[in-house]
Design a protein around this motif. Structure first.
Motif, PDB file in Angstrom:
ATOM      1  N   PRO A  77      56.794  93.862 -44.484  1.00 30.00           N
ATOM      2  CA  PRO A  77      57.115  92.437 -44.345  1.00 30.00           C
ATOM      3  C   PRO A  77      55.940  91.528 -44.701  1.00 30.00           C
ATOM      4  N   ARG A  78      54.720  91.986 -44.420  1.00 29.41           N
ATOM      5  CA  ARG A  78      53.554  91.178 -44.759  1.00 29.41           C
ATOM      6  C   ARG A  78      53.408  91.048 -46.272  1.00 29.41           C
ATOM      7  N   SER A  79      53.601  92.140 -46.998  1.00 27.76           N
ATOM      8  CA  SER A  79      53.482  92.098 -48.457  1.00 27.76           C
ATOM      9  C   SER A  79      54.606  91.272 -49.079  1.00 27.76           C
ATOM     10  N   LEU A  80      55.811  91.386 -48.521  1.00 30.70           N
ATOM     11  CA  LEU A  80      56.928  90.581 -49.032  1.00 30.70           C
ATOM     12  C   LEU A  80      56.684  89.100 -48.777  1.00 30.70           C
ATOM     13  N   LEU A  81      56.148  88.761 -47.603  1.00 28.68           N
ATOM     14  CA  LEU A  81      55.823  87.362 -47.326  1.00 28.68           C
ATOM     15  C   LEU A  81      54.749  86.857 -48.275  1.00 28.68           C
ATOM     16  N   ALA A  82      53.744  87.691 -48.561  1.00 29.13           N
ATOM     17  CA  ALA A  82      52.712  87.302 -49.514  1.00 29.13           C
ATOM     18  C   ALA A  82      53.313  86.999 -50.884  1.00 29.13           C
ATOM     19  N   ALA A  83      54.246  87.842 -51.328  1.00 28.34           N
ATOM     20  CA  ALA A  83      54.895  87.615 -52.625  1.00 28.34           C
ATOM     21  C   ALA A  83      55.693  86.315 -52.615  1.00 28.34           C
ATOM     22  N   MET A  84      56.435  86.060 -51.544  1.00 29.54           N
ATOM     23  CA  MET A  84      57.235  84.832 -51.467  1.00 29.54           C
ATOM     24  C   MET A  84      56.345  83.595 -51.450  1.00 29.54           C
ATOM     25  N   VAL A  85      55.299  83.619 -50.653  1.00 25.16           N
ATOM     26  CA  VAL A  85      54.412  82.462 -50.539  1.00 25.16           C
ATOM     27  C   VAL A  85      53.686  82.218 -51.863  1.00 25.16           C
ATOM     28  N   GLY A  86      53.184  83.296 -52.479  1.00 23.69           N
ATOM     29  CA  GLY A  86      52.499  83.140 -53.764  1.00 23.69           C
ATOM     30  C   GLY A  86      53.412  82.573 -54.835  1.00 23.69           C
ATOM     31  N   ALA A  87      54.655  83.065 -54.898  1.00 21.32           N
ATOM     32  CA  ALA A  87      55.620  82.552 -55.876  1.00 21.32           C
ATOM     33  C   ALA A  87      55.945  81.093 -55.599  1.00 21.32           C
ATOM     34  N   SER A  88      56.146  80.743 -54.333  1.00 18.36           N
ATOM     35  CA  SER A  88      56.480  79.366 -53.976  1.00 18.36           C
ATOM     36  C   SER A  88      55.357  78.406 -54.349  1.00 18.36           C
ATOM     37  N   LEU A  89      54.130  78.734 -53.980  1.00 18.66           N
ATOM     38  CA  LEU A  89      53.005  77.841 -54.254  1.00 18.66           C
ATOM     39  C   LEU A  89      52.777  77.680 -55.756  1.00 18.66           C
ATOM     40  N   ALA A  90      52.924  78.773 -56.518  1.00 26.72           N
ATOM     41  CA  ALA A  90      52.677  78.700 -57.959  1.00 26.72           C
ATOM     42  C   ALA A  90      53.722  77.849 -58.666  1.00 26.72           C
ATOM     43  N   ILE A  91      54.988  78.023 -58.307  1.00 24.12           N
ATOM     44  CA  ILE A  91      56.048  77.273 -58.984  1.00 24.12           C
ATOM     45  C   ILE A  91      56.006  75.799 -58.573  1.00 24.12           C
ATOM     46  N   ALA A 105      47.183  68.629 -60.018  1.00 25.68           N
ATOM     47  CA  ALA A 105      48.180  68.613 -58.940  1.00 25.68           C
ATOM     48  C   ALA A 105      48.407  70.027 -58.423  1.00 25.68           C
ATOM     49  N   ASP A 106      48.563  70.143 -57.110  1.00 29.65           N
ATOM     50  CA  ASP A 106      48.862  71.429 -56.484  1.00 29.65           C
ATOM     51  C   ASP A 106      49.743  71.183 -55.269  1.00 29.65           C
ATOM     52  N   HIS A 108      49.323  71.116 -52.226  1.00 29.14           N
ATOM     53  CA  HIS A 108      48.732  70.430 -51.086  1.00 29.14           C
ATOM     54  C   HIS A 108      48.359  68.982 -51.400  1.00 29.14           C
ATOM     55  N   LEU A 109      48.831  68.492 -52.553  1.00 31.43           N
ATOM     56  CA  LEU A 109      48.427  67.168 -53.012  1.00 31.43           C
ATOM     57  C   LEU A 109      49.092  66.057 -52.220  1.00 31.43           C
ATOM     58  N   LEU A 110      50.330  66.256 -51.786  1.00 31.82           N
ATOM     59  CA  LEU A 110      51.134  65.162 -51.243  1.00 31.82           C
ATOM     60  C   LEU A 110      51.203  65.149 -49.719  1.00 31.82           C
ATOM     61  N   GLY A 111      50.212  65.691 -49.055  1.00 32.74           N
ATOM     62  CA  GLY A 111      50.152  65.602 -47.603  1.00 32.74           C
ATOM     63  C   GLY A 111      51.012  66.598 -46.853  1.00 32.74           C
ATOM     64  N   VAL A 112      51.725  67.470 -47.578  1.00 33.04           N
ATOM     65  CA  VAL A 112      52.621  68.423 -46.911  1.00 33.04           C
ATOM     66  C   VAL A 112      51.822  69.422 -46.086  1.00 33.04           C
ATOM     67  N   SER A 113      50.769  69.968 -46.665  1.00 33.01           N
ATOM     68  CA  SER A 113      49.966  70.964 -45.948  1.00 33.01           C
ATOM     69  C   SER A 113      49.263  70.361 -44.742  1.00 33.01           C
ATOM     70  N   SER A 114      48.787  69.132 -44.887  1.00 34.79           N
ATOM     71  CA  SER A 114      48.129  68.474 -43.752  1.00 34.79           C
ATOM     72  C   SER A 114      49.119  68.245 -42.618  1.00 34.79           C
ATOM     73  N   PHE A 277      44.453  76.917 -53.847  1.00 36.58           N
ATOM     74  CA  PHE A 277      44.110  77.288 -55.208  1.00 36.58           C
ATOM     75  C   PHE A 277      45.183  78.068 -55.962  1.00 36.58           C
ATOM     76  N   VAL A 278      46.134  78.691 -55.266  1.00 30.83           N
ATOM     77  CA  VAL A 278      47.171  79.449 -55.972  1.00 30.83           C
ATOM     78  C   VAL A 278      48.014  78.516 -56.828  1.00 30.83           C
ATOM     79  N   GLY A 279      48.475  77.417 -56.224  1.00 27.87           N
ATOM     80  CA  GLY A 279      49.315  76.487 -56.948  1.00 27.87           C
ATOM     81  C   GLY A 279      48.609  75.749 -58.054  1.00 27.87           C
ATOM     82  N   LEU A 280      47.305  75.621 -57.969  1.00 28.21           N
ATOM     83  CA  LEU A 280      46.539  74.968 -59.034  1.00 28.21           C
ATOM     84  C   LEU A 280      46.196  75.940 -60.150  1.00 28.21           C
ATOM     85  N   MET A 281      45.748  77.128 -59.789  1.00 22.66           N
ATOM     86  CA  MET A 281      45.203  78.059 -60.765  1.00 22.66           C
ATOM     87  C   MET A 281      46.276  78.779 -61.570  1.00 22.66           C
TER      88      MET A 281
END
Length: 352
Positions: A77-91, A105-106, A108-114, A277-281
């Motif tokens: 489940p940890r690896s599957l969550l990592a894949a989902m989060v990485g895909a979400s942030l990148a797209i 732009a990434d 975390h640009l629009l205050g969502v992460s804060s 950095f995932v969503g930016l890079m």
């Protein structure tokens, strides 16, 4: 001979082949991630345990119950969550770079992460686990919704939904929500403050099967919408006037994309903390490799983002076992260095 070589390269660069190669790579890296850790488990055993639990093959268990729990209840489940989060942030990063026409732009640009961090801090330091194990994710997601609501309210107050105004609104709201989060940390129990700080640095250690449906549904719905609108995202890169001349309702489309991206980011951050950095890079790396066509950029960014975060989580668990290094710190360090090297090799390529 040259013609045959060109045909092989063309096939490897074709979209279906790239998707197939990245998908197979993701499966392989998930298997590697599950086998690594303080307790090393052979690859063959990993896949046999998974096959046994899914009843794919009739495998007679020869492994211990402890190893089965490590593979099925903890690492998979940890690896599957990592894949989902990485895909979400990148797209999300790729989509926001289009509608804001900002290569920096990434997610975390629009205050969502804060906002998500503020919600998690309130749950961890002030309310306690009043809703059980879902308390922190739910509070974080509500904080993310608060963040995007504030950004849209500020933009509406200034009577403009232009790309630059939304970015400025996001920066302002992020500062306000970060300040509020820091204030709640100061007012909370200082002995428990490290839990909130560790969550803000990003981590996947709390992944559980019953929680994976939420980021999965968000990823499927959000990515499906963005990929379906890839033509519009291509047009938005040309500017508002050019996009409007093609019949695109620019303001409404931009707001819709931002709301979809906010929901995707909120679902990811709620379960994994703030991972930078995932969503930016990742979108820039894909853009440098296959070009800027969003019909290719979005699905390939999702797959590469998933692979990158699975590998980053594997490293975070393996460097100083049994301790976990905060994955957000690791992605920023490794991703930043890799991005700088790539820019050096592709120095004549435009990122915009």
């Amino acid at each position: 001979m040259k013609i045959q070589k060109w045909r092989v390269i063309s096939r490897l660069n074709s979209m279906p082949m790239l998707i197939l190669l990245l998908s197979l790579s993701l499966i392989v890296f998930v298997g590697i991630a599950i086998s690594f850790g303080s307790v090393s488990i052979p690859q063959s055993t990993v896949w046999q345990i998974i096959s046994h639990k899914l009843a794919i093959f009739d495998v007679q268990p020869y492994w211990s119950k402890g190893k089965e729990n490590i593979v099925w209840a903890v690492r998979l489940p940890r690896s599957l969550l990592a894949a989902m989060v990485g895909a979400s942030l990148a797209i999300v990063g790729a989509a926001l770079q289009s509608v804001t026409r900002n290569p920096l732009a990434d997610p975390h640009l629009l205050g969502v992460s804060s906002g998500a961090a503020l919600g998690a801090i309130v749950a961890l330091l002030h309310t306690g686990m009043i809703l059980g194990v879902m308390t922190v994710p739910l509070f974080a997601f509500m904080g993310a919704l608060l963040g995007i609501f504030m950004v849209l309210s500020v933009a509406n107050f200034s009577a403009s939904y232009s790309a630059s105004r939304l970015i400025l609104s996001g920066v302002a709201v992020a500062f306000v929500l970060t300040a509020m989060g820091n204030l709640f940390i100061f007012l909370g129990d200082h002995r428990a403050a490290h839990t909130a700080i560790f969550w803000m640095l990003g981590g996947l250690g709390l992944a559980q099967w019953q929680q994976l449906w939420f980021p999965l549904i968000a990823l499927i719905l959000g990515s499906s919408y963005l990929i379906y609108q890839a033509r519009y995202l291509n047009a938005m890169m040309l500017g508002d006037e050019s996009a409007a001349s093609l019949g695109i309702p620019v303001t409404r489309f931009r707001l819709t994309v931002i709301i979809v991206c906010a929901l995707l980011t909120g679902a990811a951050v709620a379960f994994a903390g703030v991972i930078g950095f995932v969503g930016l890079m990742v979108p820039h790396i894909v853009r440098l490799l296959v070009g800027g066509d969003y019909r290719k950029l979005l699905p390939l960014s999702a797959l590469l983002g998933a692979i990158f975060l699975v590998l980053a989580d594997t490293a975070a668990r393996s460097i100083i076992p049994p301790e976990d290094i905060p994955i957000g710190a690791l992605t920023g360090l490794v991703g930043g260095i890799a991005f700088i090297i790539l820019m050096r090799h592709k120095r004549h390529t435009d990122f915009s």
